[in-house]
Design an enzyme around this catalytic site. Structure first.
Site, PDB file in Angstrom:
ATOM      1  N   ARG A 164       0.866  -1.174   0.000  1.00  0.00           N
ATOM      2  CA  ARG A 164       0.000   0.000   0.000  1.00  0.00           C
ATOM      3  C   ARG A 164       0.902   1.223   0.000  1.00  0.00           C
ATOM      4  O   ARG A 164       2.031   1.190   0.496  1.00  0.00           O
ATOM      5  CB  ARG A 164      -0.898   0.024   1.237  1.00  0.00           C
ATOM      6  CG  ARG A 164      -1.823  -1.188   1.360  1.00  0.00           C
ATOM      7  CD  ARG A 164      -2.618  -1.118   2.654  1.00  0.00           C
ATOM      8  NE  ARG A 164      -3.538  -2.247   2.780  1.00  0.00           N
ATOM      9  CZ  ARG A 164      -3.253  -3.400   3.372  1.00  0.00           C
ATOM     10  NH1 ARG A 164      -2.043  -3.564   3.924  1.00  0.00           N
ATOM     11  NH2 ARG A 164      -4.136  -4.369   3.444  1.00  0.00           N
ATOM     12  N   LYS A 187      -2.511  -3.080   7.794  1.00  0.00           N
ATOM     13  CA  LYS A 187      -3.770  -2.753   8.445  1.00  0.00           C
ATOM     14  C   LYS A 187      -3.992  -3.627   9.674  1.00  0.00           C
ATOM     15  O   LYS A 187      -3.700  -4.815   9.658  1.00  0.00           O
ATOM     16  CB  LYS A 187      -4.939  -2.937   7.469  1.00  0.00           C
ATOM     17  CG  LYS A 187      -5.034  -1.855   6.400  1.00  0.00           C
ATOM     18  CD  LYS A 187      -6.292  -2.041   5.573  1.00  0.00           C
ATOM     19  CE  LYS A 187      -6.461  -0.916   4.564  1.00  0.00           C
ATOM     20  NZ  LYS A 187      -7.695  -1.087   3.757  1.00  0.00           N
ATOM     21  N   HIS A 255      -2.212   3.000  -6.026  1.00  0.00           N
ATOM     22  CA  HIS A 255      -2.793   1.801  -5.420  1.00  0.00           C
ATOM     23  C   HIS A 255      -3.072   0.730  -6.476  1.00  0.00           C
ATOM     24  O   HIS A 255      -3.083  -0.463  -6.167  1.00  0.00           O
ATOM     25  CB  HIS A 255      -4.083   2.145  -4.686  1.00  0.00           C
ATOM     26  CG  HIS A 255      -4.548   1.058  -3.767  1.00  0.00           C
ATOM     27  ND1 HIS A 255      -3.834   0.673  -2.643  1.00  0.00           N
ATOM     28  CD2 HIS A 255      -5.639   0.248  -3.800  1.00  0.00           C
ATOM     29  CE1 HIS A 255      -4.474  -0.306  -2.025  1.00  0.00           C
ATOM     30  NE2 HIS A 255      -5.564  -0.597  -2.705  1.00  0.00           N
ATOM     31  N   ARG A 258      -0.555  -2.042  -6.655  1.00  0.00           N
ATOM     32  CA  ARG A 258      -0.733  -3.171  -5.732  1.00  0.00           C
ATOM     33  C   ARG A 258      -1.685  -4.193  -6.334  1.00  0.00           C
ATOM     34  O   ARG A 258      -1.449  -5.402  -6.263  1.00  0.00           O
ATOM     35  CB  ARG A 258      -1.270  -2.636  -4.408  1.00  0.00           C
ATOM     36  CG  ARG A 258      -1.667  -3.691  -3.381  1.00  0.00           C
ATOM     37  CD  ARG A 258      -2.006  -2.985  -2.070  1.00  0.00           C
ATOM     38  NE  ARG A 258      -2.851  -3.777  -1.184  1.00  0.00           N
ATOM     39  CZ  ARG A 258      -2.399  -4.660  -0.296  1.00  0.00           C
ATOM     40  NH1 ARG A 258      -1.103  -4.873  -0.192  1.00  0.00           N
ATOM     41  NH2 ARG A 258      -3.231  -5.306   0.493  1.00  0.00           N
ATOM     42  N   HIS A 281      -3.887  -9.669   3.508  1.00  0.00           N
ATOM     43  CA  HIS A 281      -5.329  -9.733   3.700  1.00  0.00           C
ATOM     44  C   HIS A 281      -5.658 -10.643   4.878  1.00  0.00           C
ATOM     45  O   HIS A 281      -5.104 -11.740   5.005  1.00  0.00           O
ATOM     46  CB  HIS A 281      -6.018 -10.276   2.441  1.00  0.00           C
ATOM     47  CG  HIS A 281      -6.023  -9.306   1.308  1.00  0.00           C
ATOM     48  ND1 HIS A 281      -6.199  -9.694  -0.008  1.00  0.00           N
ATOM     49  CD2 HIS A 281      -5.885  -7.961   1.273  1.00  0.00           C
ATOM     50  CE1 HIS A 281      -6.164  -8.633  -0.792  1.00  0.00           C
ATOM     51  NE2 HIS A 281      -5.978  -7.573  -0.037  1.00  0.00           N
ATOM     52  N   TYR A 290      -9.459 -11.229  -6.953  1.00  0.00           N
ATOM     53  CA  TYR A 290      -8.530 -11.227  -8.082  1.00  0.00           C
ATOM     54  C   TYR A 290      -8.804 -12.362  -9.058  1.00  0.00           C
ATOM     55  O   TYR A 290      -8.421 -12.279 -10.227  1.00  0.00           O
ATOM     56  CB  TYR A 290      -7.082 -11.269  -7.572  1.00  0.00           C
ATOM     57  CG  TYR A 290      -6.718  -9.991  -6.873  1.00  0.00           C
ATOM     58  CD1 TYR A 290      -6.460  -8.833  -7.596  1.00  0.00           C
ATOM     59  CD2 TYR A 290      -6.690  -9.921  -5.488  1.00  0.00           C
ATOM     60  CE1 TYR A 290      -6.172  -7.642  -6.957  1.00  0.00           C
ATOM     61  CE2 TYR A 290      -6.401  -8.737  -4.836  1.00  0.00           C
ATOM     62  CZ  TYR A 290      -6.142  -7.606  -5.580  1.00  0.00           C
ATOM     63  OH  TYR A 290      -5.870  -6.417  -4.940  1.00  0.00           O
TER      64      TYR A 290
END
Length: 309
Positions: A164, A187, A255, A258, A281, A290
């Site tokens: 990110r 995150k 972004h 990524r 994730h 994806y």
């Protein structure tokens, strides 16, 4: 309907305890905790106005599916999107499950209400050729050589490691030289390890050789024109100018690199579990988007290339 009432002390205390548990046990980020708090307060405030009395832990025992539907309708009436409402209801259900476990009442009827359906937006990756062209162009897009080298280094890092933009710009002097495998805190404070490609390390080395500012352990690795930390908006502005020069779509943002990292790995035979770990994730379902992107691109190629399409 009357205006929402303030939270009762008992409910405010319960909400604080639930949020504390989410932060400690589930390792949620401060941003996520703030969003959860807003979501549940919106729900409890609605109940206060809807029933003309402040919601209490005891009053939640009588919660009905009709109350949940009324709340959802009110939020949609305020203009909340289906996606945002689904997220808000998810937080509310989590809080209600915690309350029911804590107080021993049955909220299965209220919790059985399904959230709204929405079309999940797919990432917009660049094609492999577009990504290469962008990185080549970045090396000479600015009149000041060290700034051009800096932008090329950051973009190469985002694409080469799937970072990110906030993660790339969080690197500081003590992180250099980058190891073969870099530890990233993403995150929710989740850590992950990502391989660093030689091309990314070389791009950063070129930037540092040209950069007029001394690299120190506690200062940002990537500097702005005046020596302070490089801000995301500066990089996004540079990317906007580059995509205009190259004729790339507006979705070609930092972004998007990524997204391109993940999509290109999948196209080359990478498995979803590995890509999930590289992206950081928490859930495989987030990474599975994806596969949809890959299918979409495959169909586009099929329609363009098949003689009977």
């Amino acid at each position: 309907m009357t205006a929402p009432l303030a939270l009762t002390p008992a409910m405010a205390d319960a909400l604080a305890q639930w949020l504390q548990g989410q932060s400690a046990a589930r390792d949620r980020s401060a941003h996520t905790i703030a969003a959860y708090r807003d979501d549940v307060i919106a729900f409890l405030g609605f109940l206060g106005g809807y029933h003309a009395q402040g919601a209490t832990p005891a009053s939640l025992a009588g919660l009905r599916q009709a109350d949940m539907r009324a709340f959802a309708a009110a939020e949609r009436g305020r203009g909340l999107s289906a996606r945002s409402l689904a997220r808000r209801l998810s937080a509310v259900r989590s809080f209600l499950r915690w309350m029911s476990d804590r107080h021993g009442y049955d909220l299965s009827a209220a919790l059985s209400m399904r959230g709204p359906r929405y079309q999940r937006s797919l990432p917009r990756p660049l094609a492999v050729a577009q990504a290469r062209e962008l990185l080549d162009h970045a090396r000479q897009h600015h009149d000041t050589p060290w700034i051009a080298a800096r932008d090329a280094a950051v973009l190469t890092l985002l694409y080469g490691c799937g970072l990110r933009i906030s993660e790339g710009l969080a690197l500081c002097g003590r992180d250099w030289p980058l190891p073969d495998v870099l530890t990233i805190r993403g995150k929710g404070g989740r850590e992950r390890r990502v391989p660093v490609l030689p091309v990314a390390r070389d791009a950063i080395e070129t930037y540092l050789r040209l950069c007029p500012y001394t690299l120190t352990p506690d200062e940002a690795l990537f500097r702005g024109a005046r020596g302070g930390p490089l801000r995301p908006g500066v990089l996004e502005g540079a990317m906007a100018r580059m995509r205009q020069s190259l004729g790339l779509p507006p979705t070609a943002t930092p972004h998007a690199l990524r997204h391109s990292f993940a999509t290109h790995l999948l196209s080359a035979g990478g498995d979803l579990r590995t890509i999930q770990e590289l992206l950081g994730h928490a859930s495989l379902s987030t990474t599975q988007v994806y596969t949809d992107v890959d299918d979409v691109r495959l169909l586009e190629i099929y329609r363009r290339a098949h003689p009977r399409a």
